[in-house]
Enzyme design. Structure first.
Site, PDB file in Angstrom:
ATOM      1  N   ALA A   1       0.880  -1.171   0.000  1.00 54.69           N
ATOM      2  CA  ALA A   1       0.000   0.000   0.000  1.00 54.69           C
ATOM      3  C   ALA A   1       0.912   1.215   0.000  1.00 54.69           C
ATOM      4  O   ALA A   1       2.091   1.123   0.393  1.00 54.69           O
ATOM      5  CB  ALA A   1      -0.873  -0.020   1.248  1.00 54.69           C
TER       6      ALA A   1
ATOM      7  N   GLY B   1       0.696  -4.749   1.162  1.00 52.47           N
ATOM      8  CA  GLY B   1      -0.577  -4.810   0.449  1.00 52.47           C
ATOM      9  C   GLY B   1      -0.472  -5.533  -0.887  1.00 52.47           C
ATOM     10  O   GLY B   1      -1.465  -6.063  -1.388  1.00 52.47           O
TER      11      GLY B   1
ATOM     12  N   GLU C   1      -0.760  -9.060  -0.063  1.00 51.07           N
ATOM     13  CA  GLU C   1      -2.148  -9.306   0.343  1.00 51.07           C
ATOM     14  C   GLU C   1      -3.073  -9.401  -0.874  1.00 51.07           C
ATOM     15  O   GLU C   1      -4.011 -10.194  -0.879  1.00 51.07           O
ATOM     16  CB  GLU C   1      -2.607  -8.196   1.298  1.00 51.07           C
ATOM     17  CG  GLU C   1      -1.820  -8.243   2.606  1.00 51.07           C
ATOM     18  CD  GLU C   1      -2.157  -7.089   3.535  1.00 51.07           C
ATOM     19  OE1 GLU C   1      -1.759  -5.945   3.224  1.00 51.07           O
ATOM     20  OE2 GLU C   1      -2.818  -7.315   4.554  1.00 51.07           O
TER      21      GLU C   1
ATOM     22  N   GLU D   1       5.309  -4.748   6.960  1.00 54.88           N
ATOM     23  CA  GLU D   1       4.653  -3.637   7.663  1.00 54.88           C
ATOM     24  C   GLU D   1       5.245  -3.366   9.033  1.00 54.88           C
ATOM     25  O   GLU D   1       5.315  -2.229   9.490  1.00 54.88           O
ATOM     26  CB  GLU D   1       3.140  -3.906   7.796  1.00 54.88           C
ATOM     27  CG  GLU D   1       2.345  -3.780   6.513  1.00 54.88           C
ATOM     28  CD  GLU D   1       2.212  -5.089   5.740  1.00 54.88           C
ATOM     29  OE1 GLU D   1       3.036  -6.003   5.937  1.00 54.88           O
ATOM     30  OE2 GLU D   1       1.271  -5.182   4.930  1.00 54.88           O
TER      31      GLU D   1
HETATM   32  C1  HXC Z   1       5.011   4.298  -1.650  1.00 53.94           C
HETATM   33  C2  HXC Z   1       6.842   3.301  -2.564  1.00 53.94           C
HETATM   34  C3  HXC Z   1       6.512   2.071  -1.945  1.00 53.94           C
HETATM   35  C4  HXC Z   1       5.322   2.022  -1.169  1.00 53.94           C
HETATM   36  C5  HXC Z   1       8.327   1.801  -3.054  1.00 53.94           C
HETATM   37  N1  HXC Z   1       7.976   3.076  -3.239  1.00 53.94           N
HETATM   38  N2  HXC Z   1       7.460   1.162  -2.273  1.00 53.94           N
HETATM   39  N3  HXC Z   1       6.088   4.386  -2.418  1.00 53.94           N
HETATM   40  N4  HXC Z   1       4.622   3.158  -1.045  1.00 53.94           N
HETATM   41  N5  HXC Z   1       4.893   0.882  -0.573  1.00 53.94           N
HETATM   42  C6  HXC Z   1       8.665   4.110  -4.025  1.00 53.94           C
HETATM   43  C7  HXC Z   1       9.922   4.608  -3.327  1.00 53.94           C
HETATM   44  O1  HXC Z   1       9.592   5.588  -2.366  1.00 53.94           O
HETATM   45  C8  HXC Z   1      10.683   5.176  -4.502  1.00 53.94           C
HETATM   46  O2  HXC Z   1      10.144   6.422  -4.854  1.00 53.94           O
HETATM   47  C9  HXC Z   1      10.353   4.205  -5.627  1.00 53.94           C
HETATM   48  O3  HXC Z   1       9.146   3.553  -5.238  1.00 53.94           O
HETATM   49  C10 HXC Z   1      11.412   3.143  -5.820  1.00 53.94           C
HETATM   50  O4  HXC Z   1      11.652   2.510  -4.577  1.00 53.94           O
HETATM   51  P1  HXC Z   1      13.106   2.417  -3.905  1.00 53.94           P
HETATM   52  O5  HXC Z   1      12.889   2.227  -2.458  1.00 53.94           O
HETATM   53  O6  HXC Z   1      13.969   3.559  -4.330  1.00 53.94           O
HETATM   54  O7  HXC Z   1      13.663   1.080  -4.590  1.00 53.94           O
HETATM   55  P2  HXC Z   1      14.691   0.035  -3.974  1.00 53.94           P
HETATM   56  O8  HXC Z   1      15.800   0.748  -3.230  1.00 53.94           O
HETATM   57  O9  HXC Z   1      15.071  -0.855  -5.092  1.00 53.94           O
HETATM   58  O10 HXC Z   1      13.870  -0.779  -2.883  1.00 53.94           O
HETATM   59  C11 HXC Z   1      12.759  -1.553  -3.288  1.00 53.94           C
HETATM   60  C12 HXC Z   1      11.892  -1.951  -2.045  1.00 53.94           C
HETATM   61  C13 HXC Z   1      11.601  -0.681  -1.241  1.00 53.94           C
HETATM   62  C14 HXC Z   1      12.727  -2.933  -1.174  1.00 53.94           C
HETATM   63  C15 HXC Z   1      10.660  -2.662  -2.522  1.00 53.94           C
HETATM   64  O11 HXC Z   1      10.996   0.266  -2.122  1.00 53.94           O
HETATM   65  C16 HXC Z   1      10.646  -0.889  -0.104  1.00 53.94           C
HETATM   66  O12 HXC Z   1      11.045  -1.408   0.949  1.00 53.94           O
HETATM   67  N6  HXC Z   1       9.398  -0.473  -0.267  1.00 53.94           N
HETATM   68  C17 HXC Z   1       8.411  -0.503   0.795  1.00 53.94           C
HETATM   69  C18 HXC Z   1       7.889  -1.867   1.016  1.00 53.94           C
HETATM   70  C19 HXC Z   1       6.856  -1.910   2.151  1.00 53.94           C
HETATM   71  O13 HXC Z   1       7.214  -1.569   3.299  1.00 53.94           O
HETATM   72  N7  HXC Z   1       5.615  -2.278   1.838  1.00 53.94           N
HETATM   73  C20 HXC Z   1       4.551  -2.325   2.830  1.00 53.94           C
HETATM   74  C21 HXC Z   1       3.839  -1.010   2.827  1.00 53.94           C
HETATM   75  S1  HXC Z   1       2.571  -0.924   4.051  1.00 53.94           S
HETATM   76  P3  HXC Z   1      11.069   7.688  -5.208  1.00 53.94           P
HETATM   77  O14 HXC Z   1      10.068   8.794  -5.408  1.00 53.94           O
HETATM   78  O15 HXC Z   1      12.003   7.877  -4.068  1.00 53.94           O
HETATM   79  O16 HXC Z   1      11.748   7.259  -6.471  1.00 53.94           O
HETATM   80  C22 HXC Z   1       1.343  -1.844   3.421  1.00 53.94           C
HETATM   81  C23 HXC Z   1       0.104  -1.928   4.298  1.00 53.94           C
HETATM   82  C24 HXC Z   1      -1.002  -2.689   3.632  1.00 53.94           C
HETATM   83  O17 HXC Z   1       1.391  -2.381   2.370  1.00 53.94           O
HETATM   84  C25 HXC Z   1      -2.299  -2.541   4.412  1.00 53.94           C
HETATM   85  C26 HXC Z   1      -2.927  -1.218   4.292  1.00 53.94           C
HETATM   86  C27 HXC Z   1      -4.265  -1.096   4.975  1.00 53.94           C
END
Ligand code: HXC
Length: 262
Positions: A67, A113, A116, A136
């Site tokens: 998400a 998400g 999920e 998360e």
């Molecule tokens: C918003 C995101 C994102 C996310 C990546 N990006 N994941 N933006 N939400 N979930 C964006 C980054 O900010 C970045 O934007 C661009 O995508 C590329 O990502 P990088 O981090 O630069 O790439 P990399 O270094 O290769 O790392 C890849 C990654 C990392 C390991 C997947 O992006 C990451 O850890 N993402 C988050 C994963 C996460 O925590 N997901 C769970 C989210 S909470 P810019 O603008 O800087 O280029 C969730 C809750 C669900 O899902 C339930 C809700 C009710």
């Protein structure tokens, strides 16, 4: 004009492909993406021909990296955060209960998400390079789009709690061993493998296909007795359906069946 974050293509009659096209943010799910996924699912379901929908992410890096973390961070209060979780849960439940079967083509990261979403679809095929996880907890939160419930049912509570409480992702190969995904192939043959499976499903008798899904999805929630009753009732309906008569007759006549969907 609003950004287009979901692309719908009919790959062939009966088989739709939904691609999440927010590649710059690794296809992260914000409200617009959820709305567009729902609108696309509506279009697919409105087509009587539709049998299978394949869901994937644009690019080679991510299926869906979660998400949208900015949207979560900006949730102004408890009600908005709650609403966001329910919004995703309702949409994913619609995929789960749709008469159309669904396949997640996991082309890269399926995190939070994104995992999920994959869990709510009927089958998951992953590229060898994919990683799946519920990270998360590293953000100080927990899954909210159904992950705590679906993951535990799929892989058992010990493995589910490990993934959710440690935040550690798994590689595609390990996901296969755990039963988290149903197949692993090289990235360049991912779509071919999903299509191969979709074609096999799409040529089955349509009513029996729908009932197969309804029973198996139902088995996660039903008491065994309820499920067995539902199965016997559906079995009987299939036996006397035109396609059921045709399929059994075709076997006895040593010919291929011609299913018509009734
Ligand atoms: C918003 C995101 C994102 C996310 C990546 N990006 N994941 N933006 N939400 N979930 C964006 C980054 O900010 C970045 O934007 C661009 O995508 C590329 O990502 P990088 O981090 O630069 O790439 P990399 O270094 O290769 O790392 C890849 C990654 C990392 C390991 C997947 O992006 C990451 O850890 N993402 C988050 C994963 C996460 O925590 N997901 C769970 C989210 S909470 P810019 O603008 O800087 O280029 C969730 C809750 C669900 O899902 C339930 C809700 C009710």
């Amino acid at each position: 004009m609003a950004d287009q974050y979901v692309q719908l293509q009919w790959v062939e009659p009966g088989i739709a492909l939904l691609t999440i096209t927010r590649e710059k943010s690794l296809n992260a799910l914000n409200s617009e993406v959820l709305d567009q996924l729902e609108a696309s699912l509506n279009v697919v379901e409105d087509s009587p021909e539709a049998r299978v929908v394949i869901v994937t992410g644009q690019g080679q890096k991510a299926f869906v990296a979660g998400a949208d973390i900015a949207a979560i961070n900006q949730a102004p209060d408890l009600e908005h955060a709650h609403h966001f979780a329910e919004r995703g849960q309702k949409l994913f439940h619609r995929f789960q209960t749709s008469r159309v079967l669904s396949i997640a083509a996991i082309n890269g990261y399926a995190l939070g998400g994104g995992m999920e979403l994959a869990l709510a679809l009927d089958m998951r095929i992953a590229a060898e390079s994919a990683r799946l996880g519920q990270p998360e907890i590293n953000l100080g939160i927990i899954p909210g789009f159904g992950g705590t419930q679906r993951l535990a049912r799929l892989v058992g509570s010990g493995r589910a709690l490990w993934m959710i409480a440690s935040g550690e992702p798994v590689l595609a190969g390990d996901a296969l061993t755990m039963g988290l995904v149903d197949g692993v192939v090289p990235l360049d043959s991912l779509m071919e493998e999903c299509l191969r499976r979709a074609r096999i499903l799409a040529k089955q008798a349509p009513l029996a296909l729908v009932e197969s899904k309804r029973m198996v999805v139902g088995s996660r929630d039903w008491e065994v007795r309820t499920g067995l009753d539902a199965e016997a009732e559906a079995f009987a309906r299939m036996v006397v359906s035109k396609d059921g008569r045709e399929g059994t007759r075709a076997f006895l006549e040593k010919r291929a069946p011609e299913f018509r969907g009734d």
